[in-house]
Design an enzyme around this catalytic site. Sequence first.
Site, PDB file in Angstrom:
ATOM      1  N   GLU A 276       1.433  10.426  -5.456  1.00 30.78           N
ATOM      2  CA  GLU A 276       1.664  10.948  -4.111  1.00 30.78           C
ATOM      3  C   GLU A 276       1.971  12.445  -4.178  1.00 30.78           C
ATOM      4  O   GLU A 276       2.876  12.871  -4.882  1.00 30.78           O
ATOM      5  CB  GLU A 276       2.836  10.224  -3.459  1.00 30.78           C
ATOM      6  CG  GLU A 276       3.208  10.764  -2.090  1.00 30.78           C
ATOM      7  CD  GLU A 276       4.613  10.386  -1.687  1.00 30.78           C
ATOM      8  OE1 GLU A 276       5.271  11.205  -1.020  1.00 30.78           O
ATOM      9  OE2 GLU A 276       5.064   9.277  -2.057  1.00 30.78           O
TER      10      GLU A 276
ATOM     11  N   ARG B 167      16.554  16.598  -5.963  1.00 34.34           N
ATOM     12  CA  ARG B 167      16.837  15.220  -5.570  1.00 34.34           C
ATOM     13  C   ARG B 167      17.328  14.433  -6.777  1.00 34.34           C
ATOM     14  O   ARG B 167      16.685  14.425  -7.820  1.00 34.34           O
ATOM     15  CB  ARG B 167      15.575  14.551  -5.003  1.00 34.34           C
ATOM     16  CG  ARG B 167      14.985  15.264  -3.800  1.00 34.34           C
ATOM     17  CD  ARG B 167      13.752  14.571  -3.285  1.00 34.34           C
ATOM     18  NE  ARG B 167      13.077  15.366  -2.259  1.00 34.34           N
ATOM     19  CZ  ARG B 167      11.945  15.008  -1.664  1.00 34.34           C
ATOM     20  NH1 ARG B 167      11.354  13.868  -2.004  1.00 34.34           N
ATOM     21  NH2 ARG B 167      11.395  15.787  -0.750  1.00 34.34           N
TER      22      ARG B 167
ATOM     23  N   ARG C 134       2.901  17.198  -9.347  1.00 37.39           N
ATOM     24  CA  ARG C 134       1.875  16.157  -9.463  1.00 37.39           C
ATOM     25  C   ARG C 134       0.473  16.727  -9.316  1.00 37.39           C
ATOM     26  O   ARG C 134      -0.473  16.185  -9.886  1.00 37.39           O
ATOM     27  CB  ARG C 134       2.147  15.057  -8.437  1.00 37.39           C
ATOM     28  CG  ARG C 134       3.457  14.348  -8.714  1.00 37.39           C
ATOM     29  CD  ARG C 134       3.789  13.302  -7.690  1.00 37.39           C
ATOM     30  NE  ARG C 134       5.088  12.702  -7.984  1.00 37.39           N
ATOM     31  CZ  ARG C 134       5.609  11.691  -7.301  1.00 37.39           C
ATOM     32  NH1 ARG C 134       4.960  11.170  -6.270  1.00 37.39           N
ATOM     33  NH2 ARG C 134       6.796  11.212  -7.631  1.00 37.39           N
TER      34      ARG C 134
ATOM     35  N   SER D  67       3.411  13.447   1.952  1.00 40.65           N
ATOM     36  CA  SER D  67       3.632  12.458   2.999  1.00 40.65           C
ATOM     37  C   SER D  67       3.567  13.210   4.320  1.00 40.65           C
ATOM     38  O   SER D  67       4.385  14.107   4.559  1.00 40.65           O
ATOM     39  CB  SER D  67       4.992  11.777   2.848  1.00 40.65           C
ATOM     40  OG  SER D  67       4.997  10.896   1.757  1.00 40.65           O
TER      41      SER D  67
ATOM     42  N   ARG E  23       8.231  12.480 -12.024  1.00 37.81           N
ATOM     43  CA  ARG E  23       9.499  12.250 -11.320  1.00 37.81           C
ATOM     44  C   ARG E  23      10.568  13.108 -11.964  1.00 37.81           C
ATOM     45  O   ARG E  23      10.993  12.842 -13.089  1.00 37.81           O
ATOM     46  CB  ARG E  23       9.896  10.765 -11.362  1.00 37.81           C
ATOM     47  CG  ARG E  23       9.027   9.885 -10.495  1.00 37.81           C
ATOM     48  CD  ARG E  23       9.651   8.523 -10.279  1.00 37.81           C
ATOM     49  NE  ARG E  23       8.820   7.678  -9.463  1.00 37.81           N
ATOM     50  CZ  ARG E  23       8.816   7.668  -8.136  1.00 37.81           C
ATOM     51  NH1 ARG E  23       9.627   8.476  -7.481  1.00 37.81           N
ATOM     52  NH2 ARG E  23       8.028   6.858  -7.465  1.00 37.81           N
TER      53      ARG E  23
END
Length: 460
Positions: free
Chosen positions: A369, A273, A411, A372, A288
């Site tokens: 996070e 991404r 993460r 999701s 990130r």
Amino acid sequence: MLDRNYIRENPDEVRAALEQKGVADVDFDRILELDEEWRDLKARGDDLRHERNEVSSKIGELKQEGKHDEADEAIERSQELKDEIEEVEERAAELEATLEEEMLRLPQIPAEEVPVGDSEDDNRERRREGFEDLRELPEEVTPHYELGEELDIIDEARAAKTSGSGFYFLKGEGAQLEYALLQFMLELHREQGYIDLFPPVPVNSKSMEGTGQFPKFVDDAYRLGGSNDEPYDDDDLWLCPTAEVPVTNMYRDDILLKEDLPLKHQAYTPNFRREAGEHGTETRGIVRVHQFNKVEMVNFVEPENSYEAFERLVDEAEEVLRRLDLPYRILEMCTADLGFTQAKKYDIEVWAPGDDMEDGPEEGGRWLEVSSVSNFEDFQARRAGLRYRPERHESAEYLHTLNGSGLALPRVMVAILEYYQNDDGTVTVPEPLRPYMGGTEVIEGHEPVGESALGAGEKE
């Protein structure tokens, strides 16, 4: 994609969703106008075909009755109607294509129980887990990016040479820890009834449209062999942003049977991404990044069972953190933070104690996070043509899709390096991961290599 009948009958609900989700680049009035014009043309076409059928049926009769002049007029009129029908159908097809393109920009309608909010500050914390019995931490926990460098298990500098910023090497026990997490997660989800898939990493534009990444998020994707601004063609491919894309589209335009459902797949993929590394607050470390590994869980279910499946999927994802004994919390997303495709979404955030952040818990640290969990209802199914037959003799209906990461690895690794850190700078390996690391109990690191690792005065 929303049902076209729904937007006609519920324009206020669609306008509310556009506002609540912050979608400002859609001209909804134009969509309604296009749809009305398309319906008028379809009705006009039906009337013309009906008239042409009547005229055509009279031509033979007129000829038999010797009314040749009237027959010639009828033939001429039939040709005029044929030409007009072709014009109407051509315009209707143009409108249909434009309307379909515009419909792809309409977001999913939030479920009724989703809290309305203006920003992520309005998300609701449902619960926290794992804080009752925290392990004893060093007086000052070293952030993962410093610890990874000290142990020489994370190397961002050399990755910047090979690939640019937003990438990293894992080395030695760091790489072993990554492999261990992957194997642990995959085996756990097999216990939960998931069928493994190993999908292709490149995906085509149609697949990205099917799950809702395109057209809205085209700028976030990595395209193979071309510019993101160039028109799509049959051969263009994109690097997978999440295994959700190939796994969901695996059944695109298929009809499943009721006995196939619920169908639960899990897949590991590397994910790519552009946006993931563009946040200035995360320029150090692996929180990130542009490439990361993830295990994704995808569910295909009957509509009446989708919210039961949603709660089960949340539990299946958080089981990873329960077994690793990592503290975490569950957030319910408000409308503003819900996402383009989701009807309802919970985020699972792990606690990492290496940095003091204003939005961290009382103990310091920050929330990251790692999953999701989303219910898309029939939104993706309509885009991708995902249907099932309730009974073999019944018409096919759109099914519901759900997914959740199980989990995103970088993460989780950050949380392990910081939460399981010891006073001497080593890291205790969580017990469930040790069998996948050859029995290693403590990450001690190793000496870096090369002249760049030498201290002042040590170089020749």
